[in-house]
Scaffold this active site. Sequence first.
Site, mmCIF file in Angstrom:
data_model
loop_
_atom_site.group_PDB
_atom_site.id
_atom_site.type_symbol
_atom_site.label_atom_id
_atom_site.label_comp_id
_atom_site.label_asym_id
_atom_site.label_seq_id
_atom_site.Cartn_x
_atom_site.Cartn_y
_atom_site.Cartn_z
ATOM 1 N N VAL A 177 0.911 -1.151 0.000
ATOM 2 C CA VAL A 177 0.000 0.000 0.000
ATOM 3 C C VAL A 177 0.952 1.202 0.000
ATOM 4 O O VAL A 177 1.527 1.537 1.023
ATOM 5 C CB VAL A 177 -0.938 -0.005 1.223
ATOM 6 C CG1 VAL A 177 -1.772 1.263 1.275
ATOM 7 C CG2 VAL A 177 -1.836 -1.237 1.193
ATOM 8 N N PRO A 178 1.158 1.805 -1.183
ATOM 9 C CA PRO A 178 2.297 2.690 -1.400
ATOM 10 C C PRO A 178 2.222 4.077 -0.755
ATOM 11 O O PRO A 178 2.108 5.103 -1.426
ATOM 12 C CB PRO A 178 2.355 2.790 -2.921
ATOM 13 C CG PRO A 178 0.938 2.624 -3.346
ATOM 14 C CD PRO A 178 0.344 1.638 -2.379
ATOM 15 N N CYS A 179 2.367 4.105 0.551
ATOM 16 C CA CYS A 179 2.361 5.381 1.268
ATOM 17 C C CYS A 179 3.576 6.232 0.899
ATOM 18 O O CYS A 179 3.549 7.454 1.077
ATOM 19 C CB CYS A 179 2.261 5.159 2.770
ATOM 20 S SG CYS A 179 3.501 4.039 3.442
ATOM 21 N N HIS A 180 4.614 5.612 0.355
ATOM 22 C CA HIS A 180 5.797 6.366 -0.059
ATOM 23 C C HIS A 180 5.507 7.290 -1.242
ATOM 24 O O HIS A 180 6.278 8.207 -1.497
ATOM 25 C CB HIS A 180 6.954 5.412 -0.393
ATOM 26 C CG HIS A 180 6.651 4.453 -1.501
ATOM 27 N ND1 HIS A 180 5.970 3.266 -1.288
ATOM 28 C CD2 HIS A 180 6.919 4.502 -2.826
ATOM 29 C CE1 HIS A 180 5.857 2.627 -2.436
ATOM 30 N NE2 HIS A 180 6.417 3.360 -3.386
ATOM 31 N N ARG A 181 4.396 7.100 -1.919
ATOM 32 C CA ARG A 181 4.052 7.934 -3.077
ATOM 33 C C ARG A 181 3.361 9.236 -2.682
ATOM 34 O O ARG A 181 2.962 10.004 -3.551
ATOM 35 C CB ARG A 181 3.169 7.142 -4.041
ATOM 36 C CG ARG A 181 3.892 5.965 -4.656
ATOM 37 C CD ARG A 181 3.022 5.192 -5.622
ATOM 38 N NE ARG A 181 3.692 3.954 -6.014
ATOM 39 C CZ ARG A 181 3.081 2.879 -6.459
ATOM 40 N NH1 ARG A 181 1.760 2.872 -6.581
ATOM 41 N NH2 ARG A 181 3.765 1.799 -6.787
#
Length: 159
Positions: A123-127
């Site tokens: 779940v790409p919270c880094h984006r």
Amino acid sequence: MTHTVVSSPIGPLTLVGEGGALVRLAMAPPTAFEPDVLGARSDDGFDDAVRQLGEYFAGKRTAFDLPLRPIGSAFELAVWARLTAIPYGETRSYGYVAKAVGEPGGAQAVGAANGRNPLAIVVPCHRVIGADGSLVGFGGGLPRKRFLLDLEQRGDRLF
């Protein structure tokens, strides 16, 4: 509930599964968690997650196809669902995500939900970045966030 630890270019990743679903993927070692959060150590049942993470870090996978069961509030679940809609190699601001989940002005609340994301990378919270394009906030540390964004851009700057 069971867990395993896998190597990655950003350090060891702790994967926790329950009932065939991934419930946590953390950049913290198992010792950082209470035993009831992890379950017993077992590599069984994590083959798909390990394979897909390897493909992601090799630049061959742009999206994950895993059964996930994140645990959070309705707002957190909405934010995390929205994160999965951010395309590979792209970023969005906290404010953008807030508007997308129906909470204009809720950028700080999105930041807090982002920080509680139990399924880092998948779940790409880094984006999610600052409104001014700055690289801010990441539970795994900004160097890891920069690495993940650079990986997805093949070195082109996103911020």
